[in-house]
Design a protein around this motif. Sequence first.
Motif, PDB file in Angstrom:
ATOM      1  N   ASP A   1      47.649 -43.082 -15.318  1.00 39.60           N
ATOM      2  CA  ASP A   1      48.059 -43.928 -14.210  1.00 39.60           C
ATOM      3  C   ASP A   1      47.244 -43.544 -12.980  1.00 39.60           C
ATOM      4  N   TYR A   2      47.141 -44.450 -12.027  1.00 39.15           N
ATOM      5  CA  TYR A   2      46.315 -44.163 -10.854  1.00 39.15           C
ATOM      6  C   TYR A   2      46.906 -43.070  -9.966  1.00 39.15           C
TER       7      TYR A   2
ATOM      8  N   TYR B   1      43.111 -43.817 -20.070  1.00 36.02           N
ATOM      9  CA  TYR B   1      43.357 -43.930 -18.639  1.00 36.02           C
ATOM     10  C   TYR B   1      44.679 -43.275 -18.239  1.00 36.02           C
TER      11      TYR B   1
ATOM     12  N   GLY C   1      44.930 -52.101 -15.357  1.00 37.69           N
ATOM     13  CA  GLY C   1      45.476 -53.227 -16.113  1.00 37.69           C
ATOM     14  C   GLY C   1      46.770 -53.781 -15.588  1.00 37.69           C
ATOM     15  N   ILE C   2      47.102 -53.522 -14.304  1.00 38.64           N
ATOM     16  CA  ILE C   2      48.385 -54.030 -13.792  1.00 38.64           C
ATOM     17  C   ILE C   2      48.306 -55.503 -13.405  1.00 38.64           C
TER      18      ILE C   2
ATOM     19  N   ARG D   1      49.619 -45.625 -21.026  1.00 36.22           N
ATOM     20  CA  ARG D   1      50.199 -46.902 -20.617  1.00 36.22           C
ATOM     21  C   ARG D   1      49.188 -48.039 -20.563  1.00 36.22           C
ATOM     22  N   SER D   2      47.908 -47.728 -20.620  1.00 38.04           N
ATOM     23  CA  SER D   2      46.865 -48.758 -20.558  1.00 38.04           C
ATOM     24  C   SER D   2      46.160 -48.885 -21.897  1.00 38.04           C
TER      25      SER D   2
ATOM     26  N   GLY E   1      48.136 -56.975 -17.686  1.00 37.85           N
ATOM     27  CA  GLY E   1      49.377 -56.660 -18.400  1.00 37.85           C
ATOM     28  C   GLY E   1      50.501 -57.624 -18.058  1.00 37.85           C
TER      29      GLY E   1
ATOM     30  N   GLY F   1      48.144 -48.691 -11.832  1.00 37.96           N
ATOM     31  CA  GLY F   1      47.360 -48.214 -12.961  1.00 37.96           C
ATOM     32  C   GLY F   1      46.395 -49.269 -13.463  1.00 37.96           C
TER      33      GLY F   1
ATOM     34  N   TRP G   1      48.030 -52.873 -18.647  1.00 35.96           N
ATOM     35  CA  TRP G   1      48.981 -51.769 -18.433  1.00 35.96           C
ATOM     36  C   TRP G   1      50.310 -52.191 -19.059  1.00 35.96           C
TER      37      TRP G   1
END
Length: 578
Positions: A123-124, A121, A547-548, A136-137, A551, A545, A53
């Motif tokens: 964001d969650y 993707y 990949g946090i 963002r991912s 990232g 999200g 992310w």
Amino acid sequence: MTVDNIYDVVIVGSGAAGLTAAITAKKNGLSVVVLEKAPVFGGTTAFSGGVAWIPGNPHFQDRPDAEGGTRVDRAAVHDYMRHEAGNKYDAAFVDAYLDYGPKMLRFMERETEVEFTPSLYPDYHPEAPGGAQIGRSVTAAAYDGRRLGKEFKRLRQPLKTITFMGMMFNSSNNDLKHFFNFTRSPVSAAYVAKRLAVHIAHLARYGRGVQLTSGNALAARLAKSALDLGIEIVTEAPVAELLHQDGRVGGVVASIDGQRREIRAARGVVLAAGGFARDLARIKALYPHVREGGEHFTPVPEGNTGDGIALGERAGGHLSQGLPNSAAWMPVSKVPFPGGAIAFPHLVDRYKPGFIMVNPAGRRFVNESHSYHDVGAAMIETCRGLGRTEAWLIADHRTIRKYGIGFVKPYPMPLGPHIRNGYLRRGKTIQDLARQIGVDPETLAKEVETYNDSARRGEDRQFGRGSSAFNRYLGDANHKPNPNVAPVENGPFYALHIVMGDLGTFPGLVTDTQARVLDGDGTPIPGLYAAGNDAASIMGGAYPGAGITIGPAMTFGYVAGLSLAGRIADHRAGQAAE
């Protein structure tokens, strides 16, 4: 393998954080060695989805800037992080992340074998203030493991339960959709047949799949980049102590080839050993469901026992406190294998139409298409006070044959072996299934009928499945009108026992924005750095999200490498250098 007695930098751990730090330091003129406790390299990264992310990453070309990146809407990211992290929101860390995340990605893709691809993707929580619907991912590009040469055998293999005959899948929906649809689509059938044929040939020749995807591809790319630079990755080399010299951390004591070795680090040591998800004492203290006597079954590598954090604490560092969640929660099922069960992380099935999840009382308790972390948090809450944290994932025959469930593959793969070994429960009716799983039959039957009443119209009146872009992204786009919702009504019916797991821990050593470990007074400990899950998560115990984890691990690994090389200025002064 020859290991010298002194380097500029010693890295503890060989996942994304450690290898990014190693590569960055080496590219900036420093000598580096990576010490890894396990007999293989790659850390938790090699088990992961390989997603990072990175707001403003160079792959989202909606508003490209002069450097080939994206003019990130910093205010929006701050709004989103403020919403997600709550009182743990740290503006200085968010600024550092926005400064260095895109720079890290450009540097790695320009200078090394690392390559990412754009991801769709959301964001969650894309509807939250500052949330993004896309961009963002990014996902690690596939990789041919044979490029590692003889070192390929030292790459950690992917988690067994998320492969098919050892074959890896891309994290994106696009790869898996062919396997879901291969009995209904000639295009998908041809795709699957080709993948299987190539994979079987590789198994015969190499003993494992060589077409690496997701986190296994990222770990391989990072390792190849490090090895090409002449960085030694020493496996089976646990670090037991930090050495101190002239008031600073100046090296480590490690066991190499069974011998105690002192290895000096002229510039410093980076702790990147993967967090403490396998430290039973620490998780009992910090995981609420474990404190209550509930089961925890993590898929992370067995070596993640908090070694790096313990080293940092003995040097004067301290663990972050007060996070609302101590880990990235992951609902898992326990797949029977010879020698013991292995965790299956439920990353895909819950989002598909025709699945519901119920608590031990037989009642739905969550939008099943929320992120794994949110579903896990809801599991902990609905089971609070019960002495166990568990749920049941339920589907009818049509759904399970179309999508599979957990480790159970879709048609034409057989269901019988999974029923016989107890992994999967089956009942002719919902009431019969309820008796199989120890739930009140009438309660479960009523709950299913309540769900079905609106699901037949493609709605979920109770929890709103399909109401967010993230829900829909991982659903079935071909299922109308709602990619996440279908009734559970065509027997026989099936249930899978779900327990709590995690993808890694959030509390870690408190650091500053240069990845330097801080003592109890907030002063940097000279020569000591931390990144990845050994450092406190900048997400504040939230999971915003895809990949946090990777990232920030790569970003602050990069920052640690720059800082060790003297190539970074203090963010508090508003200065930065690539």
